[in-house]
Every structure is written in structure tokens, then in C-alpha cells.
Design a protein around this motif. Structure first.
Motif, short mmCIF file in Angstrom:
data_model
loop_
_atom_site.label_atom_id
_atom_site.label_comp_id
_atom_site.label_asym_id
_atom_site.label_seq_id
_atom_site.Cartn_x
_atom_site.Cartn_y
_atom_site.Cartn_z
N HIS A 49 -44.88 -61.66 8.70
CA HIS A 49 -44.07 -62.44 9.63
C HIS A 49 -44.64 -63.84 9.82
O HIS A 49 -43.91 -64.83 9.88
CB HIS A 49 -44.00 -61.72 10.98
N ARG A 50 -45.97 -63.92 9.89
CA ARG A 50 -46.61 -65.23 10.08
C ARG A 50 -46.73 -66.01 8.78
O ARG A 50 -47.36 -67.08 8.76
CB ARG A 50 -48.01 -65.02 10.66
N LEU A 51 -46.24 -65.45 7.71
CA LEU A 51 -46.23 -66.11 6.40
C LEU A 51 -47.63 -66.28 5.84
O LEU A 51 -47.86 -67.08 4.94
CB LEU A 51 -45.56 -67.49 6.50
N GLU A 52 -48.59 -65.51 6.38
CA GLU A 52 -49.97 -65.65 5.91
C GLU A 52 -50.20 -64.87 4.64
O GLU A 52 -51.15 -65.13 3.90
CB GLU A 52 -50.93 -65.22 7.02
N LEU A 105 -47.25 -69.94 4.02
CA LEU A 105 -47.42 -70.50 5.37
C LEU A 105 -47.11 -72.00 5.44
O LEU A 105 -46.46 -72.47 6.36
CB LEU A 105 -48.87 -70.26 5.78
#
Lengths: 313, 379
Positions: B196-199, B374
Motif C-alpha cells: 500500500h505504501r508503495l515500498e 514509491l
């Protein structure tokens, strides 16, 4: 007619798009660009519902895929351009890391009373060095794009011209354009390939997240706390130039350390006179071609390291 | 060092039970103050001891009884950002009982039960390990595979990222002790949040198990063949998974890390990414290990690996707790791993051999091996 652009915060959880559209007095069909969603471009049911069924998706991502398929020569040239820009970015990052490190060190340094005249010019010079570097990189990438446009003249290639014409036709029946977020570089490149800066400028535009980022004069990538690396905000490249004077910062609450006055100050001074505006849920900025209007709750990074709640452009 | 109870030790100090009641009502125990921690116990006992798993300290530390009271306490140094899992050993009438600290609500679970846990100054449970209502949830599905290598059917689970599409090819991570990673390290929540955090990119994770891990994870050729020749092809046929070695990874902790390394060593280049947590990389420079048959096999493998490591993978993220007995072996492996030309990142944490230590390192490890979009995606 002068251009009208509305920038909004992220729309996934608390959409405000329909309010923005209504406030502009728009009641006709709305063209949409969801190319930043990549292969999910067509999954716009929620957007369609939110806008009460008025969406005409321009299929910018899909059209670009079709062009790549039909015109492999152009595709190779685009990949080559992409690779050149990537190399430039690597070199820029190398220099940027050192320049930002110096600026941060100077900004963090305690200033003994009475010595402001010694330290502050050094801080200003360090920030100026970062600004020079950003400008240099922007210019290098601009040159790459200019050379590509002059050398390949994509607008004259059959498939590009056909899709541009189809988009122009589709836009004729619409009253406004919505540009969604997603992958900022894919969105930017495909909008550029399909000539959307020119085609889009004739009607009100509402954009959010990456969609807002690509419409300005420069695209700034940012994250203060990535899991890897120093979190150095960087200029990706020039944007589409449909507005000026603002750097939209989507998801700023999650991506930026807004309680770190030094980082806020550096960000604001680095991009001054552009306004660095956190675009979290509920934020809204209106551009009438000359002037910005910030709606309630829309904040601003200030050069003294604060995040202003109330401000005027 | 906190002196909370010492004032009551002074000659002539009043040890009014009401004053002690007030202390227990106003303080939270264990009481962390800078780099000092005070454990407390109140109640009938003949002896109270702290049982912990910090390598280098005596594993059992006696509490001191506040004279003339039912208050027991122990002061310890606890460096910043430490996590310490423990139990109390309470002796009454000759009976010894291991219990969770009744004054400490913070507990942690592992396959052997429940421990109390104290956090040193500066340690915080990472926010990305907690359920985020904004994160889209992936799915866990059950799967079975007939294995020729083992001559039986094996069950495992698969994590599928939210909004998975058939038209995209996903990286594959194969986790050892997958059910324990889910249960004790919150792996599903961690994956949901990091995606979800694109990490990290959306990725598919095979959560494998072994019915005999002591044997199969200790450099068993059947295990390596099972993963490479059976499990991965099965998953590639079932799901949209990239077949590029650069998009494949192995994850394991403790003996699971040995299994990951030995699998990569036996099939060099098949998995480019290894995430090795607190690996049981026991070796000997002379003589035998004396750790039992399972560890003998491990030492035999690690000794052989040290002789001829080859280049099993391309990127290794290795982590270990500084309070683990395995820290010596892990530190010793790093120069060797680096000498192979692989990219190696090594991190330590002030923690022990436990699942929350491994959980806390997942963000750094996964995002290094599988960097997410990210910087480019703003939804």
C-alpha cells in the motif's frame, strides 16, 4: 478563454471531485485521463459513479500501448530517450545528494547570537547551489525532449496523429477534463506523446495526485522517509506547463516530515518562488491563469519552516 | 540507573505498605528510565527470577526482596532501542513456575507460548506492522502440491496481493516457516502495508511449511529440489509470476535461513534475492560442533559453503539480533558473503532470536530486495 485548473487532494477515500466540478458550473460530460493507473486505466467505475455517469475515458494509456505496438521504430526511440533521461537522473542524483547534505548541515547548525550575518549567506548559497542543480537538470531533460520532438516529429507519425485526432474528437463533446493520479512518469510521457497539453488547455481541468503534479512547470518527486536512501526530493523533469507557481505535494502528511522545520524550510526555499502546497484529503487549489486561490484547509510550506494553515497566494 | 526501590532499602526507611501501594499504582512496570529497567513483582514467593534469552547475560537473574515486604525487584541495564522478551520464575514452597509478568500488559507470542516483553527507550513497534484500514488487503489461499522429491503431498499457503491481475507478472518470494511468519510476525499485514505504501511492489508469497524442519531445513537436497523443480513451476503455472531470477526471492529465519541459503547454493542463480534472518549458520574451525545431529548437518553445510561459496544469489539482506547466540556466526559470514561479489546488506538490532525481531526487519529487507514504485506513484 483563459485556462482554469483545479487541483485536489487524493480522491480514493474521500472524493471531492464532483463538488469541484459542480462548483465550476460544469454539467456536461467530463473527459478523463487515468493513464497513471497503467493497465487498470479502464477500471474507472468508481470515478464514473462519483461523477454520476458523465465520464468519457480518453484511454491515454491504452492508446499509447497501441502506438508502441503499431510503430516499433518510434517505440525504440522513446525507449532510447527514456534511457538517456535515466542516465541524466543518476548523475543529477549523485550531485544532488552532496548539495542537499551541505544545505541540511548548514540549516541544522546552531547560529550563535550575533553571527547571523556569517551563517545565513552560507545557507542561502548552499540552497542556491541546489536550485542551480535542479535548474540544470530540468534544462538537460528539456533539451532531450526538444531534440526528440524535432528529430522524430511524433505528431506527424500516422498512428500518433490518428490517436491525437480521435482524442480531439472525443474532447469536443466534453465540458471538462479530469486527470487522475498514479504513476507520474507514465502519465506525463503518455500525455505528452498524445499532445494533451495543447488539446486539454481549452477546457477546465480538475486534477489530483500525480495528475496535479504533471500539469505544472516542473514535476518534483518527494518522500522524506523512504525505507531506502536519504529521501532527497528531486526534479523529475519539466511538466506540461498548464499552470505555474505551485508544486503540488500529494499525500504530504504521509510522505513528508512536516514537523521537521529544517526540512520544511529547505523544501520551501529550494523551490521558491513556487508555492509548495501539501495536497492531502480535502485540499483544493484553483488557478485562473493568473492567480491561485486556496480553499479552507489547504496548507502551505513556508520558508521559515512552518506549515501555514491560512495563507493567500 | 533508577533508584525507585532503593530508598526503601536504606536503614530506618519506612516501608509503609500504603506507600508501596502508591508506587505500584502510579508506576508502570517494568519501569524504563533511560537505559535502565526495573522489574517488579509483588506477592508471596520464596524466590523470583528473571528468565530471558539474552546471550551474554546469565539467563536467570534473581530479584531482590525488599526487606519486610512482599515486593521483589530487579534493576538491569537495557540499552536504547532494545526489545527484551522474558518470563518470571516464581518459587513458592519448592514449586517453580514460569509465568508472564503480571504487571506487564505487553506480551508476545511465539510457537512455544507467550512471553512478556519490555521495550527499551526509543524502541517503538513500527507503524507499518499494524493494520492500516487504508491498505487494500491481499488474500491467503490454501494450496497443495504432489512432491516427487519428498514422495508425498505438501500443503502450503499463498499470499496474493490485492487487485492482482493476470496481465501483469509478479515477483515471487518463497518463505520458510510461512505459517509462523503469518502468525507471529504479522507477515500478511506487513505485506499489505508495504505494498500500500508503495515500498515494495505487489508480490506473490509462497508460505511453505515443513513437517520435519530440523532435517529438511538443514541442507536437505530434497528441499532445494522441491522448491526449484516443483513448487516454483507449480506456482508459475497457477499465477502470473515473473520467471526472471531477479524477481525471485527466498525468506527464512533461524534454520529457515539455512534452508534458504542452501537452496540457493544448490541452485545458483535461480533465486537472485535472499532475506536471511538470524540464520543458524553454525560452523566449526576445528573439531565438531556438539550441537546434536541436526546442527551437525548444518555445520557440515556451512563449513562446506565457507570452503566454496560460489555465487548462489545476487542480493542478500542478512539480519541478526545482537542479543542472540547466533550473532557470532552471522557476523562471521558477512565478509565471506561479500567476497563472492554478491550485494550484501547486513543489519543488527538489539533484540533476540524471536519473531518480532524478524518482523521488525522485514520493511528494510523486503524494500531493499524488491524496491517498490514509491518515488513514481502518487495515487
Amino acid at each position: 478563454m483563459s485556462i482554469r485548473v483545479v487541483l485536489l487532494g487524493p480522491q480514493r477515500l474521500a472524493p471531492t471531485l464532483v463538488d469541484a466540478v459542480d462548483s465550476l458550473g460544469i454539467d456536461g460530460p467530463i473527459a478523463s485521463i487515468t493513464a497513471g493507473w497503467e493497465e487498470r486505466e479502464g477500471e474507472d467505475r468508481e470515478l464514473e459513479e462519483h461523477l454520476r455517469g458523465r465520464v468519457v475515458n480518453l484511454r491515454v494509456y491504452g492508446r499509447a500501448e497501441e502506438i508502441y505496438e503499431a510503430d516499433p521504430e518510434l517505440r525504440r526511440a522513446l525507449l532510447q530517450r527514456h534511457e538517456t533521461i535515466r542516465k541524466l537522473r543518476d548523475l543529477y542524483r549523485l550531485r544532488l545528494a552532496h548539495a542537499l547534505d551541505a544545505a541540511r548541515q548548514l540549516l541544522r547548525r546552531d547560529c550563535p547570537e550575533g553571527e547571523e550575518s556569517i551563517l545565513e549567506p552560507e545557507r542561502a548559497a548552499a540552497i542556491e547551489a541546489v536550485r542551480d542543480l535542479d535548474a540544470h537538470h530540468r534544462e538537460r531533460v528539456r533539451e532531450v525532449h526538444a531534440a526528440f520532438e524535432a528529430g522524430w516529429r511524433p505528431e506527424e507519425r500516422d498512428d500518433v496523429a490518428r490517436h491525437r485526432e480521435e482524442i480531439a474528437q472525443a474532447l469536443k463533446d466534453t465540458a471538462a477534463l479530469g486527470v487522475a493520479g498514479g504513476h507520474v512518469n507514465i502519465l506525463l510521457n503518455r500525455m505528452r506523446l498524445l499532445g494533451l497539453p495543447g488539446l486539454a488547455a481549452k477546457r477546465p481541468i480538475v486534477a489530483w495526485s500525480a495528475g496535479a503534479m504533471v500539469l505544472g512547470e516542473q514535476v518534483v518527486l518527494f518522500h522524506d522517509s523512504p525505507p531506502q536512501g536519504a529521501g532527497n526530493a528531486e526534479v523529475l523533469e519539466p511538466g506540461l506547463g498548464l499552470f505555474r507557481g505551485v508544486i503540488p505535494l500529494p499525500h504530504a502528511r504521509r510522505r513528508l516530515r512536516l514537523d521537521d522545520a529544517m526540512r520544511v524550510e529547505l523544501f520551501a526555499r529550494r523551490f521558491s518562488p513556487d508555492l509548495c502546497v501539501p495536497m492531502d484529503e480535502g485540499a483544493r487549489l484553483d488557478w485562473n491563469g493568473k492567480k491561485w486561490t486556496a480553499h479552507d484547509g489547504t496548507r502551505l510550506l513556508t520558508e521559515d519552516g512552518a506549515v501555514a494553515e491560512e495563507w493567500a497566494a | 540507573m533508577t533508584t525507585l526501590f532503593r530508598r526503601y532499602e536504606r536503614p530506618g526507611a519506612a516501608r509503609d505498605p500504603r506507600a508501596l501501594d502508591a508506587v505500584f499504582e502510579s508506576k508502570t512496570f517494568p519501569l524504563v528510565d533511560g537505559t535502565s529497567v526495573t522489574f517488579a513483582f509483588r506477592g508471596p514467593a520464596d524466590e523470583v527470577r528473571l528468565r530471558h534469552w539474552i546471550h551474554g547475560l546469565a539467563s536467570s537473574k534473581p530479584f531482590r526482596r525488599l526487606h519486610g515486604t512482599d515486593v521483589w525487584y530487579l534493576e538491569l541495564e537495557l540499552p536504547e532501542r532494545s526489545r527484551l522478551e522474558y518470563k518470571l520464575e516464581v518459587v513458592r514452597g519448592g514449586q517453580r513456575q514460569l509465568v508472564q509478568d503480571p504487571l506487564n500488559p505487553n506480551m508476545t507470542h511465539d510457537p512455544f507460548g507467550v512471553n512478556s516483553v519490555v521495550h527499551g527507550t526509543g524502541y517503538e513497534v513500527p507503524d507499518w506492522t499494524k493494520v492500516d484500514p487504508e491498505a487494500r488487503e491481499g488474500e491467503i489461499v490454501e494450496r497443495e502440491i504432489r512432491s516427487d522429491a519428498f514422495g508425498e503431498t505438501r500443503s502450503f499457503q499463498v499470499y496474493l496481493p490485492a487487485r492482482m491481475r493476470e496481465t501483469r507478472l509478479y515477483p515471487l518470494l518463497v518463505a520458510h516457516d510461512g505459517a509462523d511468519y503469518l502468525r507471529f510476525s504479522g507477515l500478511k499485514t506487513v505485506l499489505d502495508n508495504l505494498i500500500h505504501r508503495l515500498e515494495i511492489p505487489p508480490l506473490i508469497v509462497a508460505l511453505t511449511e515443513s513437517p520435519d524442519r530440523l532435517r529438511e531445513y538443514g541442507n536437505d537436497p530434497r528441499h532445494a529440489d522441491f522448491l526449484v523443480e516443483e513448487l516454483v513451476p507449480d506456482l508459475e503455472a497457477a499465477y502470473p509470476i515473473s520467471t526472471e531470477p531477479a524477481d525471485r526471492g527466498l525468506l527464512g529465519a533461524s534454520l529457515g535461513a539455512v534452508a534458504a541459503l542452501s537452496t540457493a547454493w544448490r541452485h545458483p542463480g535461480f533465486f537472485h534475492n535472499l532475506l536471511l534472518q538470524s540464520g543458524s549458520f553454525a560452523f566449526t574451525d576445528i573439531g565438531e560442533l556438539d550441537g546434536g545431529p541436526a546442527m551437525d548437518r548444518v555445520a557440515e553445510f556451512v563449513n562446506e559453503f565457507r570452503e566454496d561459496p560460489g555465487r548462489p544469489a545476487e542480493r542478500l539482506f542478512v539480519s541478526c539480533g545482537t542479543y542472540e547466540a547466533l550473532i557470532y556466526y552471522n557476523r562471521s559470514m558477512i565478509p565471506l558473503l561479500q567476497s563472492t561479489g554478491m550485494a550484501v546488506r547486513y543489519v543488527e538490532a538489539r533484540d533476540g532470536h524471536n519473531w518480532e525481531n524478524w518482523r521488525d526487519r522485514l520493511r528494510e529487507g523486503l524494500s531493499w530486495l524488491f524496491p517498490g514504485p514509491l518515488w513514481m506513484v502518487y495515487e
